[in-house]
Design an enzyme around this catalytic site. Sequence first.
Site, PDB file in Angstrom:
ATOM      1  N   SER A  85       0.825  -1.213   0.000  1.00  0.00           N
ATOM      2  CA  SER A  85       0.000   0.000   0.000  1.00  0.00           C
ATOM      3  C   SER A  85       0.853   1.254   0.000  1.00  0.00           C
ATOM      4  CB  SER A  85      -0.844   0.069   1.275  1.00  0.00           C
ATOM      5  OG  SER A  85      -1.708  -1.006   1.373  1.00  0.00           O
ATOM      6  N   HIS A  88      -1.297  -3.079  -7.191  1.00  0.00           N
ATOM      7  CA  HIS A  88      -1.981  -2.646  -5.971  1.00  0.00           C
ATOM      8  C   HIS A  88      -3.490  -2.793  -6.141  1.00  0.00           C
ATOM      9  CE1 HIS A  88      -3.096   0.659  -2.909  1.00  0.00           C
ATOM     10  NE2 HIS A  88      -2.888  -0.467  -2.277  1.00  0.00           N
ATOM     11  N   GLU A 104      -3.903  -0.527  -9.367  1.00  0.00           N
ATOM     12  CA  GLU A 104      -2.812   0.368  -9.748  1.00  0.00           C
ATOM     13  C   GLU A 104      -1.629  -0.506 -10.179  1.00  0.00           C
ATOM     14  OE1 GLU A 104      -3.667   4.279  -6.970  1.00  0.00           O
ATOM     15  OE2 GLU A 104      -2.537   2.649  -6.054  1.00  0.00           O
ATOM     16  N   ASN A 112      -3.784   6.004  -2.462  1.00  0.00           N
ATOM     17  CA  ASN A 112      -3.434   6.176  -1.040  1.00  0.00           C
ATOM     18  C   ASN A 112      -2.781   7.520  -0.735  1.00  0.00           C
ATOM     19  OD1 ASN A 112      -4.615   3.840  -0.272  1.00  0.00           O
ATOM     20  ND2 ASN A 112      -2.730   2.639  -0.188  1.00  0.00           N
TER      21      ASN A 112
END
Length: 309
Positions: A144, A165, A177, A215
């Site tokens: 992450s 991701h 991602e 994120n």
Amino acid sequence: MAFATHRIVRTLTSSASRSAAIKRVTVIGGGLMGAGIAQVAATTGHTVVLVDMDEDILKKSIKGIESSLKRVVKKKFADKPEAGEEFVQKVMNNVSMATDAASVVKSSDLVVEAIVENLKVKQGLFSALDKVAPEHTIFASNTSSLPIADIASSTSRLDRFGGLHFFNPVPMMKLVEVIKAPGTSQQTFDSLMDFTKALGKHPVSCKDTPGFIVNRLLVPYMLEAVRLYERGHGSKEDIDVAMKLGAGYPMGPFELLDYVGLDTSKFIIDGWYEKDPDNPLFAPSPILNKLVAEGKLGKKSGEGFYKYK
Ligand SMILES: CCCCCCCC(=O)CC(=O)SCCNC(=O)CCNC(=O)[C@H](O)C(C)(C)COP(=O)(O)OP(=O)(O)OC[C@H]1O[C@@H](n2cnc3c(N)ncnc32)[C@H](O)[C@@H]1OP(=O)(O)O
Ligand SMILES: NC(=O)C1=CN([C@@H]2O[C@H](COP(=O)(O)OP(=O)(O)OC[C@H]3O[C@@H](n4cnc5c(N)ncnc54)[C@H](O)[C@@H]3O)[C@@H](O)[C@H]2O)C=CC1
């Protein structure tokens, strides 16, 4: 016209041959994310081995995959329950489990790592696997918050290393991602994009920058919600309702923190704070630290900001 058709055929052929290369997938980490990634890979016809060092976790994950699949088929095969049952069995036949990653990566085209968010632990795992995995095997991390390049540096296959991701819950969330680190080859990146599309997901291309896209935006927002609560400027219930009804989010920030896992959230924040201690966005949260110290890790442990038992 003939030239254009020829180009299209060539494009499709080269794309198909790249994704055809990824058929056998090892997913390491049988927690929230690993189980979801294994599920979608098996659902889309890949042969999947799910690895965790804890056999009990693996058994729980396999059960979780089956019940998640049943939720999916209840809607997809609403009029044909028998076909739904057959579908679940077919998908489950694509998944096996193992506790020893080194013994299974030998026959893997792709290794997707979803273990604890700790750089040293991830490096230790990949360094060991690099010695036994075939040359062509691509390594990917579902981290992450950690730089893909830092994880990849533990291996000798920087060109065959990238980021994938996924988002929680993986069976429902469409986005992946795909991260191209400085060492990732174009061919590896293309294979990861093709693999993501083969899973029925929507890929976006990301640079290897902190938090990638989602994120980098989501973590400051969630932390600011916790600080608002810590300052006594709103109850967690009101903040959650406000963000759902006022901003259209499916979950409020406290519900989402519990859903992600407070331990994982803390690993992310602590890592960023250590690297950038002057940035107030990532300052530690006393309340989050307290909950984690008490073993209240969110939905997965039965209690976090809220109770689930
Ligand atoms: C401070 C640091 C923080 C750092 C965080 C970093 C973490 C990361 O690195 C990146 C992340 O993943 S961030 C998290 C991203 N995820 C989200 O934002 C999820 C937000 N929630 C939702 O989308 C919906 O509530 C959701 C889709 C979950 C559920 O939908 P609903 O709200 O409509 O509620 P339900 O009634 O439970 O579900 C409706 C139907 O959806 C299906 N379903 C849900 N979960 C499923 C699952 N796990 N497997 C299979 N099917 C599932 C299901 O059909 C369900 O209907 P029922 O079966 O009848 O209940
Ligand atoms: N929880 C979330 O919403 C999201 C998490 N991630 C990332 O995915 C990764 C995993 O997160 P979660 O699934 O939430 O964690 P989790 O805590 O649910 O699962 C991690 C699993 O890895 C296993 N494990 C730890 N070290 C291992 C090793 N050396 N070999 C084999 N298994 C090992 C543990 O036994 C555990 O079952 C982390 O890097 C996290 O940052 C990414 C997107 C969303």
